[in-house]
Motif scaffolding. Structure first.
Motif, PDB file in Angstrom:
ATOM      1  N   HIS A 147      -2.920  -4.925  -6.635  1.00 28.53           N
ATOM      2  CA  HIS A 147      -2.965  -4.110  -5.627  1.00 28.53           C
ATOM      3  C   HIS A 147      -4.520  -5.059  -4.935  1.00 28.53           C
ATOM      4  CE1 HIS A 147      -3.189  -1.647  -2.174  1.00 28.53           C
ATOM      5  NE2 HIS A 147      -2.389  -2.742  -1.556  1.00 28.53           N
ATOM      6  N   LEU A 185      -5.612  -7.546  -2.213  1.00 28.84           N
ATOM      7  CA  LEU A 185      -6.360  -7.095  -1.106  1.00 28.84           C
ATOM      8  C   LEU A 185      -7.553  -7.947  -0.876  1.00 28.84           C
ATOM      9  CD1 LEU A 185      -6.004  -3.347  -0.608  1.00 28.84           C
ATOM     10  CD2 LEU A 185      -5.257  -4.998   1.048  1.00 28.84           C
ATOM     11  N   GLY A 192       0.712  -1.486   0.222  1.00 30.77           N
ATOM     12  CA  GLY A 192      -0.038   0.075   0.053  1.00 30.77           C
ATOM     13  C   GLY A 192       0.703   1.139   0.215  1.00 30.77           C
ATOM     14  N   GLU A 221      -7.061 -11.616  -0.283  1.00 29.59           N
ATOM     15  CA  GLU A 221      -6.466 -11.809   1.440  1.00 29.59           C
ATOM     16  C   GLU A 221      -7.678 -11.901   2.201  1.00 29.59           C
ATOM     17  OE1 GLU A 221      -4.841  -8.277   2.883  1.00 29.59           O
ATOM     18  OE2 GLU A 221      -2.703  -9.139   1.644  1.00 29.59           O
TER      19      GLU A 221
END
Length: 153
Positions: A133, A137, A21, A140
């Motif tokens: 990204h 995320l 991030g 996850e």
């Protein structure tokens, strides 16, 4: 050309900062590659980023794209939604082509971004980094379900 000995650690740093991030740090490293590298270095970076996205997508959709005739697709509604944002459209189209092993299309997409000029090329690569990204995320959280709304663009 930067050369693989120097390029590989740069790619890993760009990916690490993207996934952690820290897009500003990733962008400054991308500037280093842009200033000292060539188009082949930047295309290799895009391929490495897409490969990281592949890992996230396989977490989200463990059975997708694994059959002999299965391919990743870009839903027409998403393509229409992104039509006004050529950099984000590059990101999802590049990912789709790369994931399907369609390297000529991935190369053509990169060449078009490269030919558009340094600013557009950088924004397209940054959109690819941001897309991966976002996928990471989301991955996850575990596999996607029909109720989860799928994967963000």
């Amino acid at each position: 050309m930067i050369g693989s000995e120097a390029m590989n650690p740069l790619v890993q740093e760009i990916l690490r900062h993207t996934l952690d991030g820290r897009p500003a740090v990733a962008a400054s490293l991308l500037d280093v590659v842009s200033e000292h590298g060539d188009s082949a270095d930047l295309f290799g970076l895009c391929c490495a980023v897409a490969d990281t996205g592949r890992v996230a997508l396989h977490v989200l959709f463990p059975d997708a794209g694994t059959g002999p005739c299965e391919e990743w697709t870009l839903p027409p509604a998403m393509a229409d939604q992104l039509a006004g944002d050529p950099h984000r459209l590059f990101a999802v189209r590049f990912m789709t082509a790369y994931l399907n092993g369609d390297h000529p299309t991935a190369a053509a997409l990169f060449q078009a971004a490269d030919a558009a000029g340094p600013q557009d090329r950088t924004e397209s690569i940054c959109s690819l980094l941001a897309h991966v990204h976002g996928l990471t995320l989301r991955a996850e959280q575990g596999p996607a379900t029909p109720d989860s709304g799928g994967v963000p663009a």
